[in-house]
Design a protein around this motif. Sequence first.
Motif, mmCIF file in Angstrom:
data_model
loop_
_atom_site.group_PDB
_atom_site.id
_atom_site.type_symbol
_atom_site.label_atom_id
_atom_site.label_comp_id
_atom_site.label_asym_id
_atom_site.label_seq_id
_atom_site.Cartn_x
_atom_site.Cartn_y
_atom_site.Cartn_z
ATOM 1 N N ALA A 165 168.183 -61.838 130.243
ATOM 2 C CA ALA A 165 168.444 -61.030 129.376
ATOM 3 C C ALA A 165 166.776 -60.034 129.163
ATOM 4 O O ALA A 165 167.093 -58.658 128.798
ATOM 5 C CB ALA A 165 168.513 -61.713 127.953
ATOM 6 N N MET A 166 166.162 -60.147 129.217
ATOM 7 C CA MET A 166 164.494 -59.722 128.977
ATOM 8 C C MET A 166 164.554 -59.051 130.711
ATOM 9 O O MET A 166 164.394 -57.599 130.442
ATOM 10 C CB MET A 166 163.733 -60.562 128.775
ATOM 11 C CG MET A 166 163.425 -61.315 128.296
ATOM 12 S SD MET A 166 162.364 -63.088 127.507
ATOM 13 C CE MET A 166 160.830 -61.630 127.749
ATOM 14 N N GLN A 167 165.093 -59.351 131.496
ATOM 15 C CA GLN A 167 164.803 -58.607 132.836
ATOM 16 C C GLN A 167 166.142 -57.379 132.680
ATOM 17 O O GLN A 167 165.492 -57.074 133.498
ATOM 18 C CB GLN A 167 165.338 -59.524 134.053
ATOM 19 C CG GLN A 167 164.733 -59.633 135.473
ATOM 20 C CD GLN A 167 165.434 -59.595 136.609
ATOM 21 O OE1 GLN A 167 166.438 -61.121 136.140
ATOM 22 N NE2 GLN A 167 164.339 -59.961 137.404
ATOM 23 N N ALA A 168 166.660 -58.171 131.919
ATOM 24 C CA ALA A 168 168.064 -56.525 132.051
ATOM 25 C C ALA A 168 167.792 -55.752 131.549
ATOM 26 O O ALA A 168 168.800 -54.875 131.371
ATOM 27 C CB ALA A 168 169.259 -57.417 131.609
ATOM 28 N N ALA A 169 167.040 -55.954 130.312
ATOM 29 C CA ALA A 169 166.613 -54.939 129.447
ATOM 30 C C ALA A 169 165.739 -54.373 130.420
ATOM 31 O O ALA A 169 164.843 -53.380 129.324
ATOM 32 C CB ALA A 169 165.806 -55.508 128.029
ATOM 33 N N GLY A 170 165.217 -54.419 131.160
ATOM 34 C CA GLY A 170 163.905 -53.636 132.083
ATOM 35 C C GLY A 170 163.141 -54.061 131.101
ATOM 36 O O GLY A 170 161.677 -53.132 131.351
ATOM 37 N N LEU A 171 162.384 -55.156 129.946
ATOM 38 C CA LEU A 171 161.111 -55.009 130.143
ATOM 39 C C LEU A 171 160.252 -55.645 130.898
ATOM 40 O O LEU A 171 160.625 -56.000 132.288
ATOM 41 C CB LEU A 171 161.224 -56.433 128.359
ATOM 42 C CG LEU A 171 162.111 -55.953 128.142
ATOM 43 C CD1 LEU A 171 162.586 -57.572 127.067
ATOM 44 C CD2 LEU A 171 161.265 -55.074 127.084
ATOM 45 N N TRP A 213 161.495 -56.739 120.974
ATOM 46 C CA TRP A 213 162.568 -56.964 121.189
ATOM 47 C C TRP A 213 163.072 -58.497 121.429
ATOM 48 O O TRP A 213 163.877 -58.678 121.318
ATOM 49 C CB TRP A 213 163.187 -56.857 123.248
ATOM 50 C CG TRP A 213 164.357 -57.164 124.203
ATOM 51 C CD1 TRP A 213 165.434 -56.508 124.291
ATOM 52 C CD2 TRP A 213 164.890 -58.721 124.035
ATOM 53 N NE1 TRP A 213 166.341 -57.111 124.389
ATOM 54 C CE2 TRP A 213 166.473 -58.320 124.620
ATOM 55 C CE3 TRP A 213 163.887 -60.007 124.434
ATOM 56 C CZ2 TRP A 213 166.642 -59.587 125.324
ATOM 57 C CZ3 TRP A 213 164.138 -60.939 124.954
ATOM 58 C CH2 TRP A 213 165.980 -61.064 125.093
ATOM 59 N N GLN A 245 166.086 -60.813 118.853
ATOM 60 C CA GLN A 245 166.226 -61.749 119.113
ATOM 61 C C GLN A 245 166.101 -63.035 118.519
ATOM 62 O O GLN A 245 166.610 -64.329 119.177
ATOM 63 C CB GLN A 245 166.802 -61.859 120.632
ATOM 64 C CG GLN A 245 166.631 -60.769 121.265
ATOM 65 C CD GLN A 245 167.772 -60.837 121.402
ATOM 66 O OE1 GLN A 245 168.831 -61.526 121.720
ATOM 67 N NE2 GLN A 245 168.177 -59.104 121.543
#
Length: 365
Positions: free
Chosen positions: A247-253, A293, A297
């Motif tokens: 999810a962190m990867q998908a959020a562009g973090l 972020w 969560q």
Amino acid sequence: MDSRSWMLLEQEDPRWRLPDDLRRRDPFAARDCGWVEQMRPFIRQFSRPGERVLDPFCGFASTLLAAHLEERAGLGYEIDPARAELARERLARHGAMAQRVVAADILREPPQGGIDLCLTNIPYFGCGWASGDPDQLYASADYAGYLQRLGERLRLIRQLLAPGRYCIVMAENPQLGGQMLPLAWDVARLLAGQLQLCEERVLLYPKPVEALAPMSCHSDRSHEYALILRKQAEAPAPEAGLALLRAMQAAGLRFALFGSFAAWLEDAARPWPADIDLLLPAEDAAVNALLAWLQGQGFALSCWQQPLELPVRLAEYRGRYYFRAERLQRGGERLRLDLCFELDGADVAERLGGLRFCQGLPLAG
């Protein structure tokens, strides 16, 4: 010790009580001297004969005398030299010559070798007495500073404690300036950042009962808490950890994995790590985006056991190396991330050169 969540301590055995002549030699008449009877059940329950018991705030050596009576090797630290000498004299009168009292702050002269049990009664904030030593916790000018300095010593305790063994800290919520100070609960929070909080016992002491005037909420403070913690790994949550990283990867973090979690990704046969170590680019904007972020969560953010307020400026945290994010899952599993922005004092980007954050990681699936 049995399964009851409370222990009634009805009277102090005169054989083990601090002698009156030693009590008179203390500036505060040893008002904070614990009972030997208070410590003995915990020593019997959580250690074995011959093992090593540490009291980092040993005062008048009640814990060490209890260790002697239970045939354990006691090691105590007392920062005030005069109190340390009283403690040694007390132990000598009982023939407890194998019990050792070090007249120093434990941070200055940490013990060598492992500890099987840590058992202590913490020094209280706001007592109004100080020995003149700047490291004396009694001398703390404010509560936040007191908790920070106490946390530094508790982190050392975790390092010293053998795997699977217990740390038991006794504390109460005292009255200060006409209000209750939630010290026992704040200490529990500090400790839970280092060890697994397992249980508690409420210790009860008999005191004369007084009638209260209408609308008065005063109590006699005839109880304290024994917080029972253990050095052991948290319950594994591999799927939750992987889902979070995806999810962190998908959020562009921007982040990169390293340490034990990165090794576990390469070889799932390894034990599940206690936490997830991430490297962050040492840039305020990128770090604050990731922290915000995580906060959204449900993660609690801290730095060295102190709550973190956003936004952060990394320049104000130089030398602290990392932030921590924790979330307790519904099933009792705990997700813990250590978010590193320095390595050995160097910026991550500088140390790792051309690292491409969040690239080439086997997370997307």
